[in-house]
Design an enzyme around this catalytic site. Structure first.
Site, short mmCIF file in Angstrom:
data_model
loop_
_atom_site.label_atom_id
_atom_site.label_comp_id
_atom_site.label_asym_id
_atom_site.label_seq_id
_atom_site.Cartn_x
_atom_site.Cartn_y
_atom_site.Cartn_z
N HIS A 165 -39.01 62.23 31.14
CA HIS A 165 -37.74 62.45 31.86
C HIS A 165 -37.07 63.78 31.52
O HIS A 165 -36.11 64.18 32.17
CB HIS A 165 -36.76 61.30 31.63
CG HIS A 165 -35.93 61.43 30.37
ND1 HIS A 165 -36.48 61.56 29.11
CD2 HIS A 165 -34.57 61.47 30.19
CE1 HIS A 165 -35.50 61.66 28.21
NE2 HIS A 165 -34.34 61.61 28.83
N GLY A 166 -37.54 64.47 30.47
CA GLY A 166 -36.87 65.71 30.08
C GLY A 166 -37.52 66.29 28.85
O GLY A 166 -38.67 65.99 28.56
N GLY A 183 -35.29 70.55 32.29
CA GLY A 183 -35.47 71.09 30.95
C GLY A 183 -34.12 71.21 30.28
O GLY A 183 -33.12 70.77 30.80
N SER A 222 -37.07 73.78 34.65
CA SER A 222 -37.17 72.38 35.04
C SER A 222 -38.42 72.28 35.92
O SER A 222 -38.91 73.29 36.40
CB SER A 222 -35.93 71.94 35.81
OG SER A 222 -34.78 72.04 34.99
#
Lengths: 481, 140
Positions: free
Chosen positions: A404-405, A379, A385
């Protein structure tokens, strides 16, 4: 101008732009987003970029974008596309300038109570051990021949030279080395930019983080991953540094010059591409592989540095840090996928997207065969995360890929105006997060408010079943450049 | 006459450069990039012999690509040599080719880590007054 009206709703979290939207589209475009996210999706040019991707020569199946998508160069960030092997195109814009930017997660045998009194000193020592920040070189000084060997052999070189444990290697995607890597395909410029950068974080949104496993969503998968509640872990996010950036720059320039001989015309320069099996395509793929190997070595060296800091601060009581997994989120791979009921060997481009292979896939470690490949989603700084698993559904729905994020939603300048770095540091420290950062303005640029909500992004991939939630990690220390 | 200024961008840096000739435009873009790498780092006129020097020759498909490729080359030298190249002397500058010497000085650290100079949104245009301009996006 693309608008919501042209979208076809495949599911509550999957949307399609049909092939007939634009005459140059060869395949449809699909993206994952909740209904609430749609407003944001149209705020930049990511959808237009996704449509541009569908025009690429040799593309098979839809072009995809993940729910953390935002405007990039060529492909949108969060973009995934497959082209036919061997003569479909390969495009550096479908991988990104930071080749093999990726994430790894280290597991400890400790809980938060074991380290809470030493957290400050641990964060300080990790910060001291990992060179970070703009232009900072690392401690590993490589001769030209050593660099070539590292580029060729990736994480295996690290093992041979005492910078890895044997168990690390099989817990890295592709075992930390792409076999086609060719150091001769990497320019002198790229080698000069990267020769002293192994073991460095860089700056921007790259970081090392000490996290607590706050919540477990899937007990079976968590057990297979060796994760449990309150466990301390370390997350590392960085890529191929100047070497990878230069490889991308070199080959985009070169491809723009040779594209006319392959009769390639594009709606966007940054999609510059050549047939995969052309000399230029082969050279790029082999250089990309070398840069990917460099990135795995970089994250491996940082791992050793973190282990060193761990031992120094916590002694024997600290125990070992073992590697759960390391994933790339900017890379091209040769994979076999079922596309329109046919098994096809393809060149998969993942740009700001993570591989998410299912249970029983031969490319994932034996101990994860029953649950699927670990997927690591960082995150923004100071927020959660996630650890997820890959799924069978991802193979059908998204070419074995997931997000991916968090994805940026605010410019760096706006973030610095919205919050001062010192204020942000104080706020995070009040939440119990220890911060060690080389740049206070840089810290503000990475404020949580500059990013989309990671919980929303992960919820979309979970609902779409292209990855399944396993654990939520909460940071207690953040180290960045 | 030349100028540059920074514009908003969601993730990276967007620069607008202008000049009343191609040479002025290229120089303005270089100044903008240097301002990003290390703010206010370029000294007042210094004797050329005191500065670091690199010779550059680049061929590109058009003027816009040439500008991006030029900045990329300077960026590489900056990063490799840990230096800022404030001054450029063009020996030849056409739409497809340039040869130049860049002059710079060592720096201790950079303010910003530019991954790459992208072609995204770059397109050199000349307005009715003869002013050249373009946007340049830096991936940071």
């Amino acid at each position: 101008m693309i608008s919501k009206e042209i979208l076809k709703k495949i599911s509550p979290v999957l949307w399609e732009i049909p092939k007939n939207y634009r005459p140059d589209m060869k395949v449809p475009a699909r993206f994952f987003a909740s209904e609430q996210m749609l407003e944001d999706v149209f705020k930049d040019r990511s959808i237009e970029q996704l449509v541009n991707v569908t025009t690429l020569q040799g593309i098979v199946g839809p072009a995809y974008a993940m729910p953390d998508m935002h405007e990039g160069y060529g492909f949108p960030i969060g973009g995934v596309a497959a082209t036919k092997f061997p003569d479909g195109i390969i495009s550096p814009g479908g991988i990104g300038y930071d080749i093999n930017c990726g994430v790894r997660l280290l597991k400890s045998k400790l809980t938060f109570n074991d380290i809470k009194d030493k957290l400050e000193s641990l964060a300080r020592e990790i910060y001291h051990c990992i060179p970070s920040g703009v232009g900072r070189g690392g401690k590993l000084k490589l001769s030209p021949e050593e660099l070539n060997q590292l580029l060729k052999n990736g994480a295996h070189w690290m093992l041979q030279n005492g910078y890895a444990e044997p168990a690390d290697i099989e817990h890295i995607e592709s075992n930390g080395a792409l076999p086609n890597a060719d150091p001769d395909a990497v320019s002198g410029h790229a080698k000069k930019r990267g020769h002293d950068q192994v073991g460095t974080l860089g700056a921007g949104n790259h970081f090392a983080e000490v996290d607590i496993v706050e919540e477990i969503f899937d007990e079976k998968a968590a057990q297979a991953f060796g994760l449990h509640k309150n466990q301390i872990t370390v997350l590392i996010h960085t890529g191929s540094r100047g070497l990878g950036h230069q490889v991308a720059t070199d080959y985009i320039k070169m491809m723009m010059q040779v594209m006319p001989k392959y009769d390639i015309q594009l709606p966007d320069r940054e999609l510059a591409c050549v047939p995969f099996n052309s000399p230029e395509g082969t050279n790029y793929f082999n250089a990309m592989a070398a840069a990917a190997n460099f990135a795995w070595c970089n994250r491996q060296m940082i791992t050793q540095q973190v282990r060193q800091a761990w031992r120094k601060e916590l002694g024997e009581a600290g125990g070992d840090l073992s590697l759960l997994y390391d994933v790339a989120h900017n890379i091209a791979k040769i994979e076999t996928h079922e596309i329109e009921d046919k098994k096809e060997k393809v060149i998969i481009h993942r740009k700001g997207a993570t591989r998410a292979f299912p249970p029983n896939h031969p490319e994932i470690p034996k101990e994860f065969q029953t649950v699927g490949q670990p997927v690591l989603i960082p995150g923004s700084m100071g927020t959660a995360s996630y650890v997820l698993t890959g799924t069978q559904e991802s193979m059908q729905a998204s070419l074995g890929s997931t997000c991916h994020g968090a994805g940026r939603r605010m410019s760096r300048r706006a973030a610095k105006k919205a919050i001062h770095g010192k204020t942000l540091k104080a706020e995070l420290e009040q939440k119990g997060i220890c911060i060690r950062a080389g740049s206070i303005p840089g810290l503000a640029e990475e404020a949580p408010l500059a990013y989309k909500d990671i919980d929303d992004v992960v919820q979309v991939v979970h609902e779409a079943k292209i990855a399944k939630k396993v654990a939520l990690l909460r940071p207690c220390a953040v180290i960045k450049g | 006459m030349r100028s540059h200024h920074f514009l908003p961008h969601i993730a990276d840096v967007r620069l607008k450069a202008e000049g009343d000739s191609l040479e002025e435009l290229f120089t303005a873009a270089l100044e903008g990039m240097n301002n990003l790498i290390k703010t206010s780092s370029c000294p007042a006129e210094k004797a050329e012999k005191e500065l670091l020097k690199e010779k550059i020759e680049i061929s590109s498909i058009d003027a816009t690509s040439l500008l991006i490729d030029f900045l990329s080359e300077v960026l590489t030298y900056s990063q490799v040599n840990k230096a800022i190249y404030c001054k450029v002397k063009f020996e030849k500058l056409t739409n497809n080719f340039l040869s130049a010497t860049i002059f710079g000085k060592k720096v201790d650290a950079f303010d910003e880590d530019i991954k790459a100079v992208t072609y995204h949104e770059a397109e050199i245009k000349k307005d009715k007054k003869g002013i050249f301009s373009t946007i340049i996006i830096f991936d940071i």
